[in-house]
Design a protein around this motif. Structure first.
Motif, PDB file in Angstrom:
ATOM      1  N   GLU A  61       0.829  -1.211   0.000  1.00 34.29           N
ATOM      2  CA  GLU A  61       0.000   0.000   0.000  1.00 34.29           C
ATOM      3  C   GLU A  61       0.863   1.260   0.000  1.00 34.29           C
ATOM      4  O   GLU A  61       0.588   2.205  -0.737  1.00 34.29           O
ATOM      5  N   VAL A  62       1.905   1.278   0.825  1.00 34.00           N
ATOM      6  CA  VAL A  62       2.762   2.459   0.867  1.00 34.00           C
ATOM      7  C   VAL A  62       3.535   2.598  -0.445  1.00 34.00           C
ATOM      8  O   VAL A  62       3.768   3.720  -0.932  1.00 34.00           O
ATOM      9  N   LEU A  63       3.919   1.478  -1.057  1.00 34.67           N
ATOM     10  CA  LEU A  63       4.571   1.524  -2.369  1.00 34.67           C
ATOM     11  C   LEU A  63       3.617   2.086  -3.419  1.00 34.67           C
ATOM     12  O   LEU A  63       3.997   2.920  -4.248  1.00 34.67           O
ATOM     13  N   ARG A  64       2.383   1.623  -3.376  1.00 32.04           N
ATOM     14  CA  ARG A  64       1.397   2.082  -4.359  1.00 32.04           C
ATOM     15  C   ARG A  64       1.196   3.598  -4.265  1.00 32.04           C
ATOM     16  O   ARG A  64       1.196   4.308  -5.281  1.00 32.04           O
ATOM     17  N   ARG A  65       1.019   4.075  -3.030  1.00 27.80           N
ATOM     18  CA  ARG A  65       0.792   5.518  -2.861  1.00 27.80           C
ATOM     19  C   ARG A  65       1.984   6.334  -3.350  1.00 27.80           C
ATOM     20  O   ARG A  65       1.816   7.369  -4.024  1.00 27.80           O
ATOM     21  N   ALA A  66       3.191   5.872  -3.029  1.00 25.50           N
ATOM     22  CA  ALA A  66       4.380   6.622  -3.416  1.00 25.50           C
ATOM     23  C   ALA A  66       4.513   6.700  -4.933  1.00 25.50           C
ATOM     24  O   ALA A  66       4.777   7.771  -5.499  1.00 25.50           O
ATOM     25  N   LEU A  67       4.344   5.568  -5.616  1.00 24.37           N
ATOM     26  CA  LEU A  67       4.509   5.554  -7.073  1.00 24.37           C
ATOM     27  C   LEU A  67       3.423   6.354  -7.780  1.00 24.37           C
ATOM     28  O   LEU A  67       3.683   7.012  -8.799  1.00 24.37           O
ATOM     29  N   VAL A  70       4.354  10.039  -7.432  1.00 26.91           N
ATOM     30  CA  VAL A  70       5.542  10.484  -8.182  1.00 26.91           C
ATOM     31  C   VAL A  70       5.402  10.253  -9.687  1.00 26.91           C
ATOM     32  O   VAL A  70       5.740  11.129 -10.492  1.00 26.91           O
ATOM     33  N   ILE A  71       4.899   9.067 -10.082  1.00 32.08           N
ATOM     34  CA  ILE A  71       4.844   8.707 -11.509  1.00 32.08           C
ATOM     35  C   ILE A  71       3.492   9.028 -12.123  1.00 32.08           C
ATOM     36  O   ILE A  71       3.396   9.441 -13.273  1.00 32.08           O
ATOM     37  N   GLY A  72       2.427   8.823 -11.334  1.00 32.00           N
ATOM     38  CA  GLY A  72       1.095   9.074 -11.859  1.00 32.00           C
ATOM     39  C   GLY A  72       0.156   7.916 -11.579  1.00 32.00           C
ATOM     40  O   GLY A  72       0.567   6.857 -11.099  1.00 32.00           O
ATOM     41  N   PRO A  73      -1.134   8.076 -11.879  1.00 33.56           N
ATOM     42  CA  PRO A  73      -2.148   7.057 -11.537  1.00 33.56           C
ATOM     43  C   PRO A  73      -1.961   5.726 -12.267  1.00 33.56           C
ATOM     44  O   PRO A  73      -2.480   4.707 -11.822  1.00 33.56           O
ATOM     45  N   ASP A  74      -1.235   5.716 -13.376  1.00 35.53           N
ATOM     46  CA  ASP A  74      -1.039   4.475 -14.136  1.00 35.53           C
ATOM     47  C   ASP A  74       0.312   3.819 -13.835  1.00 35.53           C
ATOM     48  O   ASP A  74       0.806   2.996 -14.616  1.00 35.53           O
ATOM     49  N   ALA A  75       0.898   4.166 -12.724  1.00 36.74           N
ATOM     50  CA  ALA A  75       2.231   3.642 -12.386  1.00 36.74           C
ATOM     51  C   ALA A  75       2.222   2.120 -12.269  1.00 36.74           C
ATOM     52  O   ALA A  75       1.268   1.514 -11.782  1.00 36.74           O
ATOM     53  N   LYS A  76       3.311   1.539 -12.731  1.00 35.30           N
ATOM     54  CA  LYS A  76       3.512   0.088 -12.625  1.00 35.30           C
ATOM     55  C   LYS A  76       4.844  -0.180 -11.936  1.00 35.30           C
ATOM     56  O   LYS A  76       5.779   0.614 -12.048  1.00 35.30           O
ATOM     57  N   LEU A  77       4.885  -1.311 -11.245  1.00 35.65           N
ATOM     58  CA  LEU A  77       6.100  -1.677 -10.518  1.00 35.65           C
ATOM     59  C   LEU A  77       6.546  -3.069 -10.940  1.00 35.65           C
ATOM     60  O   LEU A  77       5.739  -3.992 -10.999  1.00 35.65           O
ATOM     61  N   GLU A  78       7.850  -3.179 -11.229  1.00 37.28           N
ATOM     62  CA  GLU A  78       8.426  -4.453 -11.642  1.00 37.28           C
ATOM     63  C   GLU A  78       9.623  -4.767 -10.741  1.00 37.28           C
ATOM     64  O   GLU A  78      10.373  -3.866 -10.370  1.00 37.28           O
ATOM     65  N   TYR A  79       9.759  -6.061 -10.385  1.00 42.31           N
ATOM     66  CA  TYR A  79      10.862  -6.479  -9.526  1.00 42.31           C
ATOM     67  C   TYR A  79      11.897  -7.269 -10.309  1.00 42.31           C
ATOM     68  O   TYR A  79      11.551  -8.042 -11.194  1.00 42.31           O
ATOM     69  N   GLU A  80      13.151  -7.086  -9.935  1.00 42.32           N
ATOM     70  CA  GLU A  80      14.213  -7.994 -10.327  1.00 42.32           C
ATOM     71  C   GLU A  80      14.728  -8.652  -9.052  1.00 42.32           C
ATOM     72  O   GLU A  80      15.063  -7.957  -8.088  1.00 42.32           O
ATOM     73  N   ILE A  81      14.768  -9.997  -9.044  1.00 42.76           N
ATOM     74  CA  ILE A  81      15.201 -10.730  -7.852  1.00 42.76           C
ATOM     75  C   ILE A  81      16.607 -11.260  -8.079  1.00 42.76           C
ATOM     76  O   ILE A  81      16.880 -11.923  -9.076  1.00 42.76           O
ATOM     77  N   THR A  92      20.855 -10.983 -12.517  1.00 42.14           N
ATOM     78  CA  THR A  92      19.632 -10.172 -12.488  1.00 42.14           C
ATOM     79  C   THR A  92      19.145  -9.928 -13.908  1.00 42.14           C
ATOM     80  O   THR A  92      18.550  -8.905 -14.203  1.00 42.14           O
ATOM     81  N   ASP A  93      19.389 -10.913 -14.764  1.00 40.50           N
ATOM     82  CA  ASP A  93      19.042 -10.727 -16.168  1.00 40.50           C
ATOM     83  C   ASP A  93      17.534 -10.641 -16.387  1.00 40.50           C
ATOM     84  O   ASP A  93      17.058  -9.926 -17.248  1.00 40.50           O
ATOM     85  N   THR A  94      16.772 -11.410 -15.590  1.00 39.03           N
ATOM     86  CA  THR A  94      15.348 -11.528 -15.850  1.00 39.03           C
ATOM     87  C   THR A  94      14.529 -10.852 -14.770  1.00 39.03           C
ATOM     88  O   THR A  94      14.677 -11.169 -13.612  1.00 39.03           O
ATOM     89  N   PRO A  95      13.657  -9.902 -15.142  1.00 38.13           N
ATOM     90  CA  PRO A  95      12.783  -9.298 -14.139  1.00 38.13           C
ATOM     91  C   PRO A  95      11.669 -10.263 -13.760  1.00 38.13           C
ATOM     92  O   PRO A  95      11.232 -11.067 -14.563  1.00 38.13           O
ATOM     93  N   HIS A  96      11.213 -10.153 -12.533  1.00 44.89           N
ATOM     94  CA  HIS A  96      10.133 -11.020 -12.055  1.00 44.89           C
ATOM     95  C   HIS A  96       9.118 -10.188 -11.295  1.00 44.89           C
ATOM     96  O   HIS A  96       9.455  -9.279 -10.561  1.00 44.89           O
ATOM     97  N   GLY A  97       7.858 -10.544 -11.473  1.00 42.43           N
ATOM     98  CA  GLY A  97       6.818  -9.940 -10.649  1.00 42.43           C
ATOM     99  C   GLY A  97       6.334  -8.605 -11.142  1.00 42.43           C
ATOM    100  O   GLY A  97       6.349  -7.630 -10.415  1.00 42.43           O
ATOM    101  N   LEU A  98       5.867  -8.521 -12.380  1.00 42.46           N
ATOM    102  CA  LEU A  98       5.308  -7.275 -12.896  1.00 42.46           C
ATOM    103  C   LEU A  98       3.959  -7.042 -12.227  1.00 42.46           C
ATOM    104  O   LEU A  98       3.061  -7.863 -12.312  1.00 42.46           O
ATOM    105  N   TYR A  99       3.818  -5.914 -11.556  1.00 44.33           N
ATOM    106  CA  TYR A  99       2.579  -5.609 -10.850  1.00 44.33           C
ATOM    107  C   TYR A  99       2.015  -4.287 -11.354  1.00 44.33           C
ATOM    108  O   TYR A  99       2.706  -3.290 -11.402  1.00 44.33           O
ATOM    109  N   VAL A 100       0.742  -4.295 -11.713  1.00 42.69           N
ATOM    110  CA  VAL A 100       0.057  -3.075 -12.085  1.00 42.69           C
ATOM    111  C   VAL A 100      -0.526  -2.473 -10.817  1.00 42.69           C
ATOM    112  O   VAL A 100      -1.302  -3.120 -10.122  1.00 42.69           O
TER     113      VAL A 100
END
Length: 478
Positions: A61-67, A70-81, A92-100
């Motif tokens: 939730e805090v990540l969602r609010r921050a993005l 800063v980025i806008g209402p359509d912000a997306k977050l992607e993780y690299e593990i 870290t070649d492959t990103p994982h966990g694309l979250y809208v």
């Protein structure tokens, strides 16, 4: 572009920092590295699969609010593990966990996060004695507890069939988790082992682990003391099939429940099979957090019942065949009729009869010999059924020390155990109320009388407590 991603992430961190304690911010956001920013999608790098899951579980939730700010209402977050290759260099070649971020945080199936494989020798195994390196994990499965030795009957057929189905496609079936429940001695542990053994037979490359709940708890406590909690969690996240026996023992153990909750989520999300046993169904469990209880209800819950006469007879015939003992059907039928509690007690009587006949040089096992053995068993139980034995049995059931029951402690669980001990002492010994009170912590007779009435009333209104008392009584008798 690199400058943009660092600036954007720093702005996000400023917002996140204002919403968290300094300790939480330092532990969970300082180690994150911004990787790239492409249009409205920010990619960040996290140190491990557990790290990613903890962020999603606790700070989405805090990540969602921050993005969004800063980025806008359509912000997306992607993780690299970060994974570890054989050369021990980060991968870290492959990103994982694309979250809208807008709407639901759970991704569609095709975007479901996958944990990057990690070398097993990079993670501490809490089952291994320090200083001894093992490349493979010991499953802790008992070979004798297989499906061939698990006698089928009406009391266990649905559970047995579910176990066989799971062994065909572990983790890929709707029976995940599989919750097996039933009274003591009905074969829960045997069936759990049998499923694990069958999976290993069909899928030898899968990592299968059987662990009793109390051993899991001990390992967790040790990991906390040694500051190895994350390694402990990562070890269990490696397991393909986790078999946890007596999950009800997690009751009131909040930190253990919280840790197991995260392990459960990680395994379930990645289609790893969970097999759990308990002496009661999830709906009757007390002291378990609601969110963990909800997970226990996700898959299939099956009951093992006390075996009927036909099943008991089949079990006895199987045991006689295994031991190479010649016993007539008439004698076996007599034993099956006489011992009608559970499988464990049935087998105990059978082994006592075999031992008695062997030690006394009796070649033929007759009904008279069986009567003699069972009479001796009953006398032995009655001889040991004193107040101390009752307190010890109740303490063992509640995972307490007998001295705790006799102490002045007033926590709810200890008070209940003490009251049950007093109730059973009155029911199964000739001791007076004064003597019972004196031997159980120096209480007076009015306290004992109140305890007996309380337990009696609860047994009439609380099905779960009645089952627990009945379970203790069975332990006392056998």
């Amino acid at each position: 572009m690199q400058r943009d991603v660092y600036n954007v992430w720093q702005q996000c961190l400023d917002i996140i920092k204002s919403n968290l304690s300094p300790e939480s911010f330092h532990n969970w956001f300082k180690p994150i590295e911004p990787v790239r920013l492409k249009k409205n999608k920010l990619t960040i790098r996290v140190p491990s699969p557990f790290y990613y899951e903890y962020l999603e579980e606790n700070y989405i939730e805090v990540l969602r609010r921050a993005l969004r700010n800063v980025i806008g209402p359509d912000a997306k977050l992607e993780y690299e593990i970060v994974a570890v290759k054989k050369n021990n260099k980060p991968n870290t070649d492959t990103p994982h966990g694309l979250y809208v971020l807008p709407g639901k945080t759970t991704p569609p199936p095709e975007n479901k996060p996958q944990t990057v494989p990690v070398q097993t020798d990079q993670i501490s195994n809490p089952l291994v004695i320090p200083g001894i390196k093992k490349q493979k994990i010991n499953s802790n499965l008992v070979p004798e507890y297989n499906f061939e030795n698990f006698i089928e009957g009406d009391c266990n057929r649905p559970a047995r069939n579910a176990g066989l189905k799971i062994a065909e496609k572990p983790g890929m079936h709707i029976f995940n988790p599989l919750m097996i429940f039933g009274p003591i001695g009905t074969g829960k542990t045997h069936l759990a082992h049998a499923i694990g053994i069958e999976i290993k037979r069909k899928f030898p490359d899968l990592t299968v682990l059987y662990i009793p709940a109390n051993k899991f708890e001990d390992q967790f406590i040790t990991a906390i003391k040694n500051n190895n909690k994350q390694k402990f969690i990562e070890f269990y996240q490696m397991i393909d099939v986790l078999i946890l026996d007596d999950v009800h023992e997690f009751a009131e153990k909040n930190k253990t429940q919280q840790t197991f909750f995260h392990i459960f989520n990680s395994l379930h999300q990645r289609n790893k099979q969970l097999i759990l046993t308990s002496d009661r169904p999830p709906v009757e469990m007390k002291g378990i957090h609601d969110r963990l209880l909800s997970r226990l209800k996700w898959g299939l819950t099956v009951e093992l019942k006390v075996p009927d006469f036909e099943t008991r007879l089949k079990i006895l015939k199987h045991k006689a065949y295994q031991e190479g003992i010649d016993i007539s059907d008439k004698v076996l039928e007599y034993i099956a009729e006489s011992v009608n509690t559970n499988i464990r007690e049935l087998e105990g009587v059978m082994y006592s009869i075999i031992a008695y006949s062997t030690l006394n040089g009796t070649k033929k096992i007759t009904i008279d010999l069986v009567r003699e053995v069972m009479k001796q068993l009953i006398k032995e139980r009655q001889k040991n059924l004193d107040i101390d034995y009752i307190v010890s049995t109740v303490a063992q059931f509640f995972d307490l020390e007998p001295k705790v029951i006799k102490s002045k402690a007033r926590t709810r669980e200890i008070v209940l155990a003490r009251q049950i001990a007093m109730y059973l002492a009155r029911e199964y010994t000739d001791a007076s109320l004064n003597r019972i009170g004196a031997e159980i912590g120096g209480r007076d007779h009015t306290t004992v009388l109140y305890a007996c009435r309380t337990v009696q009333n609860l047994m009439e209104t609380d099905k779960n407590l009645r089952q627990r008392v009945e379970s203790i009584i069975r332990r006392l008798k056998y």
